[in-house]
Design a protein around this motif. Sequence first.
Motif, PDB file in Angstrom:
ATOM      1  N   SER A  57      10.673  -4.842 -22.119  1.00 13.56           N
ATOM      2  CA  SER A  57       9.820  -5.048 -23.295  1.00 13.56           C
ATOM      3  C   SER A  57      10.580  -5.788 -24.390  1.00 13.56           C
ATOM      4  O   SER A  57      10.855  -5.250 -25.445  1.00 13.56           O
ATOM      5  CB  SER A  57       9.303  -3.706 -23.810  1.00 13.56           C
ATOM      6  OG  SER A  57      10.384  -2.841 -24.084  1.00 13.56           O
TER       7      SER A  57
ATOM      8  N   TRP B 223       6.508 -15.283 -26.698  1.00 15.99           N
ATOM      9  CA  TRP B 223       6.028 -13.990 -27.193  1.00 15.99           C
ATOM     10  C   TRP B 223       4.510 -14.015 -27.334  1.00 15.99           C
ATOM     11  O   TRP B 223       3.828 -13.095 -26.887  1.00 15.99           O
ATOM     12  CB  TRP B 223       6.714 -13.666 -28.514  1.00 15.99           C
ATOM     13  CG  TRP B 223       6.357 -12.328 -29.077  1.00 15.99           C
ATOM     14  CD1 TRP B 223       6.892 -11.121 -28.744  1.00 15.99           C
ATOM     15  CD2 TRP B 223       5.369 -12.067 -30.088  1.00 15.99           C
ATOM     16  NE1 TRP B 223       6.306 -10.116 -29.473  1.00 15.99           N
ATOM     17  CE2 TRP B 223       5.366 -10.674 -30.307  1.00 15.99           C
ATOM     18  CE3 TRP B 223       4.506 -12.868 -30.810  1.00 15.99           C
ATOM     19  CZ2 TRP B 223       4.521 -10.067 -31.230  1.00 15.99           C
ATOM     20  CZ3 TRP B 223       3.667 -12.265 -31.734  1.00 15.99           C
ATOM     21  CH2 TRP B 223       3.672 -10.881 -31.937  1.00 15.99           C
TER      22      TRP B 223
ATOM     23  N   GLY C  81      11.478  -8.369 -27.388  1.00 17.37           N
ATOM     24  CA  GLY C  81      10.776  -8.731 -28.616  1.00 17.37           C
ATOM     25  C   GLY C  81      10.788 -10.217 -28.845  1.00 17.37           C
ATOM     26  O   GLY C  81      11.182 -11.009 -27.989  1.00 17.37           O
TER      27      GLY C  81
END
Length: 179
Positions: A8, A19, A10
């Motif tokens: 996960s 993203w 960022g």
Amino acid sequence: MTPRIPESPGLRDLGVANWLFCKIAARRQHVPRAHLFTTLGQHRRLMWAWLPFGGMLMRGGKFSSRDTELVILRVGHLRDSQYELQHHRRMARAVGLDDTTQARIFEGPDSAGLTDRQRALLTGVDELVSTRTLSDATWARLSEHLDRPRLIEFVMLTSQYDALAATLSALRVPLDFDE
């Protein structure tokens, strides 16, 4: 199994474009995270090089959606790629490959109830995945059902999903659905 790439990441790991793409992909797939894309997205340029190729083979080629999903399901089954199967079982149902037909695909080319075309495709997938090539007999059988562009696409589609199954396994990409 623990993922080999953080599952996960960022914004810092993915960059803005990746993203955003991962967020949109997850929303379209109705999952919290699209782990394939959050994994591949950590190699920013590679993901964008792979996406058009994979996307063209999955939905932009000359194969029907049903034939494409048949090939992908068989590769996923042969490679025990639960990630591929989780996604493509749903996609296959959406294009008319019901659970009974999927069971036949998993059983293989000798399963009762398959068409000659389906048998030829499954035989080709089995041979290509196991031997990395096609015999003259299998090529001839496929040629009864596929024209030249589709023969090329068949080999590329099968090989692409075999490579993807290896990538998913080697990187230990987590499943997207809790089933």
